[in-house]
Structures are given as structure tokens and as C-alpha cells.
Design a protein around this motif. Structure first.
Motif, short mmCIF file in Angstrom:
data_model
loop_
_atom_site.label_atom_id
_atom_site.label_comp_id
_atom_site.label_asym_id
_atom_site.label_seq_id
_atom_site.Cartn_x
_atom_site.Cartn_y
_atom_site.Cartn_z
N CYS A 168 1.20 -0.37 4.05
CA CYS A 168 -0.07 -0.01 4.51
C CYS A 168 -1.23 -0.81 4.54
CB CYS A 168 -0.32 1.50 4.12
SG CYS A 168 0.47 2.89 4.67
N ILE A 169 -1.31 -1.22 3.09
CA ILE A 169 -2.52 -2.03 2.69
C ILE A 169 -2.34 -3.58 3.36
CG2 ILE A 169 -3.61 -3.35 0.85
CD1 ILE A 169 -3.13 -1.00 -0.75
N GLY A 170 -0.91 -4.14 3.38
CA GLY A 170 -0.79 -5.38 3.82
C GLY A 170 -1.06 -5.15 5.67
N MET A 171 -0.70 -4.28 6.16
CA MET A 171 -1.07 -4.07 7.58
C MET A 171 -2.41 -3.96 7.81
SD MET A 171 2.52 -1.88 8.59
CE MET A 171 2.09 -1.47 10.36
N GLU A 172 -3.13 -3.17 7.08
CA GLU A 172 -4.50 -3.16 7.29
C GLU A 172 -5.15 -4.77 7.10
OE1 GLU A 172 -8.32 -1.83 7.68
OE2 GLU A 172 -6.76 -0.55 8.00
N ASN A 173 -4.87 -5.24 6.22
CA ASN A 173 -5.18 -6.79 6.03
C ASN A 173 -4.85 -7.71 7.13
OD1 ASN A 173 -6.41 -6.12 3.48
ND2 ASN A 173 -4.64 -6.54 2.22
N ASP A 174 -3.84 -7.44 7.79
CA ASP A 174 -3.21 -8.14 8.83
C ASP A 174 -3.52 -7.72 10.23
OD1 ASP A 174 -1.83 -9.95 7.12
OD2 ASP A 174 -0.01 -8.77 7.50
N GLY A 175 -4.58 -6.44 10.15
CA GLY A 175 -5.13 -5.92 11.56
C GLY A 175 -4.02 -5.44 12.22
N LEU A 176 -3.16 -4.75 11.64
CA LEU A 176 -1.96 -4.03 12.33
C LEU A 176 -1.98 -2.68 12.27
CD1 LEU A 176 1.25 -6.18 11.32
CD2 LEU A 176 -0.10 -6.27 13.44
N LEU A 177 -1.49 -1.78 13.18
CA LEU A 177 -1.51 -0.42 13.24
C LEU A 177 -0.02 0.04 12.82
CD1 LEU A 177 -3.32 0.19 16.49
CD2 LEU A 177 -4.25 0.79 14.33
N ILE A 178 -0.12 1.27 12.49
CA ILE A 178 1.14 1.96 12.09
C ILE A 178 1.64 2.84 13.00
CG2 ILE A 178 2.42 3.37 10.58
CD1 ILE A 178 0.82 2.28 8.23
N GLY A 179 2.75 2.61 13.85
CA GLY A 179 3.24 3.59 14.91
C GLY A 179 3.97 4.46 14.18
N THR A 180 3.95 5.86 14.40
CA THR A 180 4.93 6.64 13.79
C THR A 180 5.56 7.56 14.56
OG1 THR A 180 3.27 8.57 13.61
CG2 THR A 180 3.23 7.15 12.07
N GLN A 181 6.88 8.07 14.34
CA GLN A 181 7.97 8.83 15.25
C GLN A 181 7.99 8.52 16.68
OE1 GLN A 181 9.35 9.90 12.47
NE2 GLN A 181 9.61 11.90 12.97
N ALA B 185 -1.43 4.99 14.02
CA ALA B 185 -2.26 5.30 12.82
C ALA B 185 -2.96 4.24 12.17
CB ALA B 185 -1.37 5.89 11.90
N GLU B 186 -4.37 4.17 11.87
CA GLU B 186 -4.77 3.08 11.01
C GLU B 186 -4.19 3.26 9.65
OE1 GLU B 186 -7.60 1.17 11.96
OE2 GLU B 186 -8.23 1.84 13.62
N PRO B 187 -3.81 2.16 9.09
CA PRO B 187 -3.16 2.05 7.97
C PRO B 187 -3.90 3.01 6.74
CG PRO B 187 -2.96 0.21 8.90
CD PRO B 187 -4.04 0.88 9.68
N LEU B 188 -5.15 2.62 6.58
CA LEU B 188 -5.90 3.03 5.50
C LEU B 188 -6.03 4.72 5.56
CD1 LEU B 188 -8.59 0.72 4.50
CD2 LEU B 188 -6.39 0.92 3.49
N GLU B 189 -6.20 5.19 7.14
CA GLU B 189 -6.47 6.53 7.18
C GLU B 189 -4.94 7.27 7.10
OE1 GLU B 189 -8.99 8.37 7.95
OE2 GLU B 189 -10.25 6.50 7.91
N LEU B 190 -3.75 6.46 7.10
CA LEU B 190 -2.74 7.35 6.59
C LEU B 190 -2.47 7.45 5.53
CD1 LEU B 190 0.04 8.32 7.97
CD2 LEU B 190 0.95 5.56 7.94
#
Length: 151
Positions: free
Chosen positions: A88-101, A111-116
Motif C-alpha cells: 500500500c505504501i509503495g503503491m502510494e509512492n508510485d502513484g498507483l491505485l489498488i483494485g479490489t475484488q 481504492a487510494e492506497p492510504l485510504e485503504l
């Protein structure tokens, strides 16, 4: 469309609950890396759809997405503690989002990584669970630092 949004949001809530209970997150991986997609809701600094790495709470759901562009991928497990403090922290730093399910039709929550991290921390707290974190002094410390960086 609203129905799809509600379904996706409910699957995301279930993702949070499930991974906090099992402490396992699933991804799809091949020789080049993890399964990625592009956001339909967010753009990057160049005005292009933001990049996103996809994760699942159930191995079977992840496996069901091994088709088309992802047909050479395999399901891999990630510990929740590693997911929160590294991914999550690495993806935030890389400007990536997290896709779930994501489902077989590529519908999923973005999802925004830090919000997740904050959502996961809240769920872990409600379950009375603590994770063995390497870079933070527990969930409360991680949560405090994430909140500070958001402000």
C-alpha cells in the motif's frame, strides 16, 4: 449502472472484512510482475488513466480472473502485514491505485492506497487484531503516520 456501483462497493467492504479475518491477500503474478489495470475513475499527472494493481480476498475469485490478458498469471498469497506496510505504501509512492475484488468482466473497486490502510486499520481495531509489522510500531503507529501524511 448504480446497481453495479453498489455491488462493487459491497464487494470492496467484504474484501476489507475478509482479508482482516484471514490476514491474506491474493494477487495474480507472472514473470513480469502483478496483474495491472487502468483506472476508469482517476487520472495520473499526465491526464492518462491511473495505473492500478489488482488484489482479491479469495483465491477462487482471483483464479476466476485468469483469462484473456491475464491468462499466463498465477495466484499468489501476500500476508496482510506485508500488503499494508509494503504494498500500500509503495503503491502510494508510485502513484498507483489498488483494485479490489475485480470480477471476470473487469469490474472492481478502485481504492487510494492510504485510504485503504485506514479502512483496514479500522477493521482490524474492531476485530481486536494486531499485526506483526516490521516498519511500524503496530497498527496504531501505521495509522497515525498515514493520517499525518494525508493532512
Amino acid at each position: 449502472m448504480l446497481q453495479n456501483h453498489i455491488t462493487v462497493k459491497n464487494r470492496h467492504k467484504k474484501f476489507i472484512k475478509t482479508i482482516c479475518e484471514t490476514e491474506i491477500v491474493y494477487g495474480l503474478k507472472n514473470k513480469k510482475g502483478f496483474a495491472t489495470s487502468s483506472s476508469v475513475h482517476y487520472d495520473d499527472e499526465n491526464g492518462e488513466p491511473a495505473g492500478m494493481i489488482c488484489f482479491w480476498a479469495e483465491k477462487a475469485r482471483a483464479k476466476s480472473c485468469i483469462k484473456d490478458g491475464w491468462k499466463k498469471y498465477q495466484v499468489t498469497e501476500i500476508r496482510l502485514s506485508e500488503f499494508m506496510e509494503n504494498w500500500c505504501i509503495g503503491m502510494e509512492n508510485d502513484g498507483l491505485l489498488i483494485g479490489t475484488q475485480f470480477d471476470q468482466n473487469m469490474f472492481g473497486f478502485e481504492a487510494e492506497p492510504l485510504e485503504l490502510i485506514l479502512d483496514l486499520s479500522s477493521e482490524l481495531n474492531s476485530l481486536g487484531k494486531e499485526l506483526d509489522l516490521k516498519k511500524f510500531d503496530g497498527i496504531a503507529d501505521l495509522e497515525k503516520q498515514v493520517k499525518a501524511s494525508i493532512e
